[in-house]
Design an enzyme around this catalytic site. Structure first.
Site, PDB file in Angstrom:
ATOM      1  N   GLY A 124     -28.367  14.008 -71.531  1.00 22.11           N
ATOM      2  CA  GLY A 124     -28.604  12.594 -71.797  1.00 22.11           C
ATOM      3  C   GLY A 124     -29.350  12.409 -73.108  1.00 22.11           C
ATOM      4  O   GLY A 124     -29.445  13.324 -73.930  1.00 22.11           O
ATOM      5  N   SER A 150     -25.177  18.614 -72.515  1.00 21.79           N
ATOM      6  CA  SER A 150     -25.746  17.857 -71.402  1.00 21.79           C
ATOM      7  C   SER A 150     -27.226  17.615 -71.608  1.00 21.79           C
ATOM      8  O   SER A 150     -27.915  18.406 -72.226  1.00 21.79           O
ATOM      9  CB  SER A 150     -25.552  18.609 -70.087  1.00 21.79           C
ATOM     10  OG  SER A 150     -26.173  17.886 -69.039  1.00 21.79           O
ATOM     11  N   HIS A 152     -19.843  21.118 -64.638  1.00 18.34           N
ATOM     12  CA  HIS A 152     -21.256  20.725 -64.572  1.00 18.34           C
ATOM     13  C   HIS A 152     -21.358  19.270 -64.110  1.00 18.34           C
ATOM     14  O   HIS A 152     -22.150  18.928 -63.237  1.00 18.34           O
ATOM     15  CB  HIS A 152     -21.908  20.910 -65.956  1.00 18.34           C
ATOM     16  CG  HIS A 152     -23.204  20.169 -66.139  1.00 18.34           C
ATOM     17  ND1 HIS A 152     -23.261  18.796 -66.317  1.00 18.34           N
ATOM     18  CD2 HIS A 152     -24.495  20.591 -66.157  1.00 18.34           C
ATOM     19  CE1 HIS A 152     -24.527  18.422 -66.431  1.00 18.34           C
ATOM     20  NE2 HIS A 152     -25.292  19.497 -66.342  1.00 18.34           N
ATOM     21  N   ASN A 153     -20.558  18.413 -64.696  1.00 20.64           N
ATOM     22  CA  ASN A 153     -20.613  17.002 -64.321  1.00 20.64           C
ATOM     23  C   ASN A 153     -20.130  16.787 -62.887  1.00 20.64           C
ATOM     24  O   ASN A 153     -20.678  15.953 -62.169  1.00 20.64           O
ATOM     25  CB  ASN A 153     -19.779  16.151 -65.282  1.00 20.64           C
ATOM     26  CG  ASN A 153     -20.529  15.857 -66.569  1.00 20.64           C
ATOM     27  OD1 ASN A 153     -21.404  16.620 -66.970  1.00 20.64           O
ATOM     28  ND2 ASN A 153     -20.187  14.768 -67.227  1.00 20.64           N
ATOM     29  N   ARG A 169       5.806  24.791 -40.879  1.00 16.68           N
ATOM     30  CA  ARG A 169       6.562  24.826 -42.135  1.00 16.68           C
ATOM     31  C   ARG A 169       7.846  25.635 -41.961  1.00 16.68           C
ATOM     32  O   ARG A 169       8.892  25.293 -42.502  1.00 16.68           O
ATOM     33  CB  ARG A 169       5.711  25.423 -43.275  1.00 16.68           C
ATOM     34  CG  ARG A 169       4.539  24.549 -43.675  1.00 16.68           C
ATOM     35  CD  ARG A 169       3.690  25.206 -44.766  1.00 16.68           C
ATOM     36  NE  ARG A 169       4.423  25.294 -46.021  1.00 16.68           N
ATOM     37  CZ  ARG A 169       4.687  26.420 -46.673  1.00 16.68           C
ATOM     38  NH1 ARG A 169       4.257  27.568 -46.181  1.00 16.68           N
ATOM     39  NH2 ARG A 169       5.350  26.400 -47.796  1.00 16.68           N
ATOM     40  N   LYS A 216     -18.529  22.243 -68.945  1.00 19.56           N
ATOM     41  CA  LYS A 216     -19.285  20.975 -68.956  1.00 19.56           C
ATOM     42  C   LYS A 216     -18.702  20.005 -67.935  1.00 19.56           C
ATOM     43  O   LYS A 216     -19.434  19.297 -67.238  1.00 19.56           O
ATOM     44  CB  LYS A 216     -19.286  20.341 -70.350  1.00 19.56           C
ATOM     45  CG  LYS A 216     -19.935  18.943 -70.421  1.00 19.56           C
ATOM     46  CD  LYS A 216     -21.381  18.979 -69.995  1.00 19.56           C
ATOM     47  CE  LYS A 216     -22.167  17.676 -69.983  1.00 19.56           C
ATOM     48  NZ  LYS A 216     -21.644  16.397 -69.984  1.00 19.56           N
ATOM     49  N   GLU A 254     -22.897  17.640 -60.854  1.00 19.30           N
ATOM     50  CA  GLU A 254     -23.853  16.526 -60.996  1.00 19.30           C
ATOM     51  C   GLU A 254     -23.496  15.389 -60.016  1.00 19.30           C
ATOM     52  O   GLU A 254     -24.372  14.859 -59.314  1.00 19.30           O
ATOM     53  CB  GLU A 254     -23.806  16.053 -62.454  1.00 19.30           C
ATOM     54  CG  GLU A 254     -24.535  14.764 -62.784  1.00 19.30           C
ATOM     55  CD  GLU A 254     -24.295  14.352 -64.255  1.00 19.30           C
ATOM     56  OE1 GLU A 254     -24.485  15.189 -65.154  1.00 19.30           O
ATOM     57  OE2 GLU A 254     -23.906  13.189 -64.493  1.00 19.30           O
ATOM     58  N   MET A 262     -26.598   9.438 -78.484  1.00 17.69           N
ATOM     59  CA  MET A 262     -26.543  10.899 -78.377  1.00 17.69           C
ATOM     60  C   MET A 262     -26.475  11.546 -79.768  1.00 17.69           C
ATOM     61  O   MET A 262     -27.192  12.499 -80.066  1.00 17.69           O
ATOM     62  CB  MET A 262     -25.336  11.350 -77.544  1.00 17.69           C
ATOM     63  CG  MET A 262     -25.441  11.079 -76.056  1.00 17.69           C
ATOM     64  SD  MET A 262     -26.720  12.050 -75.232  1.00 17.69           S
ATOM     65  CE  MET A 262     -25.980  13.694 -75.224  1.00 17.69           C
ATOM     66  N   ARG A 287     -17.972   7.412 -54.648  1.00 15.31           N
ATOM     67  CA  ARG A 287     -18.189   6.388 -55.682  1.00 15.31           C
ATOM     68  C   ARG A 287     -17.043   5.386 -55.663  1.00 15.31           C
ATOM     69  O   ARG A 287     -17.246   4.177 -55.799  1.00 15.31           O
ATOM     70  CB  ARG A 287     -18.270   7.036 -57.073  1.00 15.31           C
ATOM     71  CG  ARG A 287     -19.553   7.796 -57.317  1.00 15.31           C
ATOM     72  CD  ARG A 287     -19.749   8.073 -58.811  1.00 15.31           C
ATOM     73  NE  ARG A 287     -20.806   9.042 -59.031  1.00 15.31           N
ATOM     74  CZ  ARG A 287     -21.286   9.376 -60.225  1.00 15.31           C
ATOM     75  NH1 ARG A 287     -20.790   8.820 -61.323  1.00 15.31           N
ATOM     76  NH2 ARG A 287     -22.244  10.265 -60.349  1.00 15.31           N
TER      77      ARG A 287
HETATM   78  C1  6PG Z   1     -24.934  14.945 -69.022  1.00 10.95           C
HETATM   79  C2  6PG Z   1     -24.279  13.905 -68.202  1.00 10.95           C
HETATM   80  C3  6PG Z   1     -23.553  12.908 -69.047  1.00 10.95           C
HETATM   81  C4  6PG Z   1     -23.181  11.677 -68.241  1.00 10.95           C
HETATM   82  C5  6PG Z   1     -21.764  11.775 -67.768  1.00 10.95           C
HETATM   83  C6  6PG Z   1     -21.508  11.288 -66.387  1.00 10.95           C
HETATM   84  O1  6PG Z   1     -24.662  16.083 -68.722  1.00 10.95           O
HETATM   85  O2  6PG Z   1     -25.725  14.634 -69.911  1.00 10.95           O
HETATM   86  O3  6PG Z   1     -23.358  14.502 -67.338  1.00 10.95           O
HETATM   87  O4  6PG Z   1     -22.489  13.565 -69.649  1.00 10.95           O
HETATM   88  O5  6PG Z   1     -24.083  11.406 -67.274  1.00 10.95           O
HETATM   89  O6  6PG Z   1     -21.041  11.039 -68.715  1.00 10.95           O
HETATM   90  O7  6PG Z   1     -21.379   9.938 -66.386  1.00 10.95           O
HETATM   91  P1  6PG Z   1     -20.679   9.053 -65.296  1.00 10.95           P
HETATM   92  O8  6PG Z   1     -21.554   9.100 -64.086  1.00 10.95           O
HETATM   93  O9  6PG Z   1     -20.680   7.705 -65.932  1.00 10.95           O
HETATM   94  O10 6PG Z   1     -19.294   9.559 -65.058  1.00 10.95           O
END
Ligand code: 6PG
Length: 475
Positions: free
Chosen positions: A130, A128, A185-186, A445, A182, A189, A13, A287
Site C-alpha cells: 500500500g 505490495s 499474495h493478493n 462418468r 503477487k 490477502e 504508489m 465479496r
Molecule cells: C498490496 C495490496 C494492493 C491492493 C489490491 C487489492 O499488496 O499492497 O494487495 O495491491 O490492496 O489492489 O485490492 P482490492 O481489494 O481492491 O482488490
C-alpha cells in the site's frame, strides 16, 4: 543523463516509491502523463532527495543514465501497455523497464517477450504494501531474466522492507512469475480478510461482543501466533468511532466489499491449473455475495429455520474462534503455495517457495509472524507436497481441529455464514479422508460417458459395459 532510476506514473504508489528511492540516495527522474502530479510531488516532497523533473517521455529517457532503469507505476491493462510502448520507443538496447503495477501475469509474459524481441529488458515486479509500504519499504516480487535482475535487484532490495536484516525482495523467477506470486499474495490477502471478517461476525453474532471490546480481543490475538498486519489494522478499524453518529465506524460502513480483480484472477488461474484454492475462492465469492444487492434484498425474507446459539460463549468460545481462524489461515496459505507450485511447473519457472515466505514477512499486506514458520518449513524440506505436511503445521492443526469443528458447527446452528472457515475445514477433511466419493463419481462418468476408471488392484483403464451385460472390459 544522470538519474539512477526513473519513475513514471505519479499517483500515490508511484510518488511514494520515487520518494523512497530518493531517500535512499538515488537520483530519481520523475514523469507523469500530466505534469501537475510531477510538480505536486516536487513541491511537497522535493526535499526528500535528488529528483529530475521531466515532462515528456523523451526528456525522461534523456534524464536516465545508461543502462536506463525505469519503473512504470500506472494502472494495469491498456495504460501500462501504452507507457511501456512509449518507453521502448525512447529507450535503447539493454535498457530496463520494470512494471511495478498489479499487472496480470499473462500480460507480463507477453510484454517480456515483446520487449526481449526489441532488445529491451523487462521486469514484472509485484509490489505490495500500500501507500505506506511504498514509502517506508514494500515487499517486492520481481520476475524476469536473472541477468536483468542483477542490474536492478540491488536498488529494489535497497528500498524494500527489511526483516532481521533481510530484504523483502528477491528475484522470483522468469517473465510473469513475479506478478503471478503477487496475484496469489493478493488472493491470500482476500482469504485472510474474509476469515477475520468471519471471526468478527461470529464473536459479535454469537457472543455479542461489541466492536470496541472486540478491538481488545484482536489486540490480544496480535500478540500470539496470529500476529500480523491485518489483525493489527482490524483492531484499529473496530476501535474507530464515527464522529458524526457516535456509532462504531464499522456500523456505518455499507456492507458491500469491493474488489479490483486480483483475487478473481487468482481463482481463475487456479481453475485453469486445477488447484483447489477453496479458501481464496470463498473469499472472492463472499465479496461478490455482499455486493449482490437485489438478491440480498429478496433474501432477507428467507426463513432461518431453527437457529440456536450455544450457551458457552465466554473465553472458551473466543479461544475456539481464534483457533478456527488460525487453522483456516494455514489452509489458505497451503492452497496458495500449491497454486504457485503448479504454476512453476506449468510455466517452467524456478520459484523457491521458502523465498516467498521470507519476502512476505515484511512490507506487504499479508505480513505476519507466521510466515517465518512457512520459511522454516520449506528450509527443512524444499519439496513439501503441502504445507500441512510440515511437522509444525501438522501439529498446529491438530491443536486447533476440535475448536475448528465447534466453531463451524456453531456458525451453522446459529445461521451465521462462515464460508471461509467451513471450506477450509472441508479441505482439511478432504485431504485426511482415506477413500473419497470420487470413486463413485468415476463410476457415474463411466456409466453415462464411458469415461473409464482405474482400479485399486490392477494397472490399466477399465470400462463396465453398463448398457450391455455389465461385464468389465479393459479400455
Ligand atoms: C498490496 C495490496 C494492493 C491492493 C489490491 C487489492 O499488496 O499492497 O494487495 O495491491 O490492496 O489492489 O485490492 P482490492 O481489494 O481492491 O482488490
Amino acid at each position: 543523463g544522470t538519474a539512477d532510476i526513473g519513475v513514471t506514473g505519479l499517483a500515490v504508489m508511484g510518488s511514494n516509491i520515487a520518494r523512497n528511492f530518493a531517500r535512499h540516495g538515488y537520483t530519481v527522474a520523475v514523469h507523469n502523463r500530466s505534469a501537475g502530479k510531477t510538480d505536486a510531488l516536487l513541491d511537497e516532497h522535493g526535499r526528500d532527495g535528488d529528483f529530475v523533473r521531466t515532462e515528456t517521455i523523451e526528456e525522461f529517457a534523456a534524464a536516465l543514465r545508461s543502462p536506463r532503469r525505469a519503473l512504470v507505476m500506472v494502472q494495469a491493462g491498456a495504460p501500462t501497455d501504452a507507457v511501456i510502448d512509449a518507453l521502448a520507443e525512447a529507450f535503447d538496447e539493454g535498457d530496463i523497464i520494470i512494471d511495478g503495477g498489479n499487472s496480470l501475469y499473462t500480460d507480463t509474459i507477453r510484454r517480456e517477450k515483446a520487449m526481449a524481441d526489441r532488445g529491451i529488458r523487462f521486469i514484472g515486479a509485484g509490489i505490495s504494501g500500500g501507500e505506506e509500504g511504498a514509502l517506508e519499504g514494500p515487499s517486492i516480487m520481481p520476475g524476469g531474466p536473472a541477468s536483468s535482475y542483477e542490474v536492478v535487484g540491488p536498488m529494489l532490495e535497497d528500498i524494500s522492507a527489511k526483516v532481521d536484516g533481510t530484504a523483502c525482495c528477491t528475484h522470483i523467477g522468469e517473465d510473469g512469475s513475479g506478478h503471478f506470486v503477487k496475484m496469489v499474495h493478493n488472493g491470500i490477502e482476500y482469504s485472510d480478510m474474509q476469515l477475520i471478517g468471519e471471526a468478527y461476525h461470529l464473536l459479535r453474532g454469537v457472543a455479542g461482543i461489541e466492536p470496541a471490546a472486540m478491538a481488545e480481543v484482536f489486540r490480544e490475538w496480535n500478540t500470539g501466533e496470529l500476529d500480523s498486519y491485518l489483525i493489527e489494522i482490524t483492531a484499529e478499524v473496530l476501535a474507530q468511532v464515527d464522529a458524526e453518529t457516535g456509532y462504531p465506524l464499522v456500523d456505518v460502513i455499507v456492507d458491500r466489499a469491493g474488489q479490483k480483480g486480483t483475487g478473481r484472477w487468482t481463482v481463475k488461474s487456479a481453475l485453469d491449473l486445477g488447484v483447489p484454492v477453496t479458501g481464496i475462492a470463498e473469499a472472492v465469492f463472499a465479496r461478490a455475495l455482499s455486493s449482490s444487492v437485489p438478491q440480498r434484498e429478496a433474501g432477507r425474507a428467507l426463513p432461518s429455520g431453527a437457529v440456536s446459539t450455544p450457551s458457552g460463549t465466554g473465553p472458551e468460545f473466543i479461544e475456539d474462534v481464534r483457533r478456527a481462524l488460525y487453522a483456516s489461515k494455514v489452509i489458505a496459505y497451503a492452497q496458495g503455495f500449491d497454486q504457485i507450485t503448479a504454476a512453476t511447473a506449468e510455466y517452467g519457472w524456478d520459484v523457491a517457495r521458502g523465498d516467498l515466505a521470507t519476502i512476505w514477512r515484511g512490507g506487504c499486506i499479508i505480513r505476519a509472524t507466521f510466515l517465518d514458520r512457512i520459511r522454516e518449513a520449506y528450509a527443512e524440506n524444499a519439496d513439501l507436497p503441502t504445507l500441512l505436511a510440515a511437522p509444525y503445521f501438522a501439529e498446529a492443526l491438530a491443536d486447533c481441529v476440535d475448536s475448528w469443528r465447534r466453531v463451524v458447527t456453531t456458525a451453522v446452528t446459529a445461521g451465521i455464514p462462515a464460508p471461509g472457515f467451513s471450506a477450509a475445514l472441508a479441505y482439511y477433511d478432504g485431504l485426511r479422508t482415506e477413500r473419497l466419493p470420487a470413486a463413485l463419481i468415476q463410476g457415474q462418468r463411466d456409466f453415462f460417458g464411458a469415461h473409464t476408471y482405474l482400479r485399486t488392484d490392477r494397472e490399466g483403464s477399465f470400462h463396465t459395459q453398463w448398457s450391455g451385460d455389465r461385464t468389465e472390459v479393459r479400455a
